[in-house]
Design an enzyme around this catalytic site. Sequence first.
Site, PDB file in Angstrom:
ATOM      1  N   LYS A 137      54.121  28.339  39.190  1.00 46.46           N
ATOM      2  CA  LYS A 137      54.049  27.967  40.511  1.00 46.46           C
ATOM      3  C   LYS A 137      54.902  26.955  41.053  1.00 46.46           C
ATOM      4  O   LYS A 137      55.659  27.270  42.121  1.00 46.46           O
ATOM      5  CB  LYS A 137      52.556  27.492  41.035  1.00 46.46           C
ATOM      6  CG  LYS A 137      52.241  27.445  42.453  1.00 46.46           C
ATOM      7  CD  LYS A 137      50.802  26.907  42.591  1.00 46.46           C
ATOM      8  CE  LYS A 137      51.050  25.521  42.239  1.00 46.46           C
ATOM      9  NZ  LYS A 137      49.512  24.642  42.478  1.00 46.46           N
ATOM     10  N   ASP A 156      49.903  29.556  45.058  1.00 46.07           N
ATOM     11  CA  ASP A 156      48.774  28.450  44.867  1.00 46.07           C
ATOM     12  C   ASP A 156      47.376  29.057  45.320  1.00 46.07           C
ATOM     13  O   ASP A 156      47.225  30.299  45.752  1.00 46.07           O
ATOM     14  CB  ASP A 156      49.470  27.420  45.804  1.00 46.07           C
ATOM     15  CG  ASP A 156      49.599  27.729  47.304  1.00 46.07           C
ATOM     16  OD1 ASP A 156      48.869  28.831  47.734  1.00 46.07           O
ATOM     17  OD2 ASP A 156      50.232  27.073  48.177  1.00 46.07           O
TER      18      ASP A 156
END
Length: 216
Positions: A137, A156
Amino acid sequence: MGRSKFEIELLSMYGDVRADIEGRIQEFLSIWEARDEERVLSELKFCLLTPQSKALSCWAAVERLGSEGVCSRTAKEKVEECLKGVRFHHNKAKYLLDAMERFEDEEGGIIALLEGFGSSQEARDWLVGNIKGLGLKEASHFLRNIGLGEDLAILDRHILRNLALAGAIPEVPRSLPRGHYLEIEERMKAFSSKLGVPLSHLDLLLWYKQTGCVFK
């Protein structure tokens, strides 16, 4: 098949903020076009700070680091002072110092390193494997923010929650090991294509939906 209520509302919202999103994407692209080492490193610092912390607080911390002239030789305690408002600041201060040391020693700096990769996925894999504190991420976020990751998903909690609401994924996963991350990334790309909104725009759109602003 017609649009779902969620998709209709999202597209309406996109119409309202599309110009802001395009402006932000252009700003990201300009960082790489300028080969601006300092700005690239600032985005790296930002993405090292973001896990489980508010983006605005993280960027404020990056600005403090810049104004204090922090480098790899700076005492960890001074770095920690700059990270006020950022969760897990002790660990993140170490990650920042390690990353700065690595790229100060890297011939040509971080720009030369990134220019050597054949794709954004290749660059992401290297970052995850070599920069402590960066997962998929965070590495995706960093590359997108410097204009190199428009084809990468930043998964996220805001994005995952909205992908579940859209029916693009069955539920918000409790964890995201590599294989699952890449699977959901492909699902997000499919949803992006279905919606007619570029992947990098969709990320900022969903972030706007949750927070009310187009940021990073």
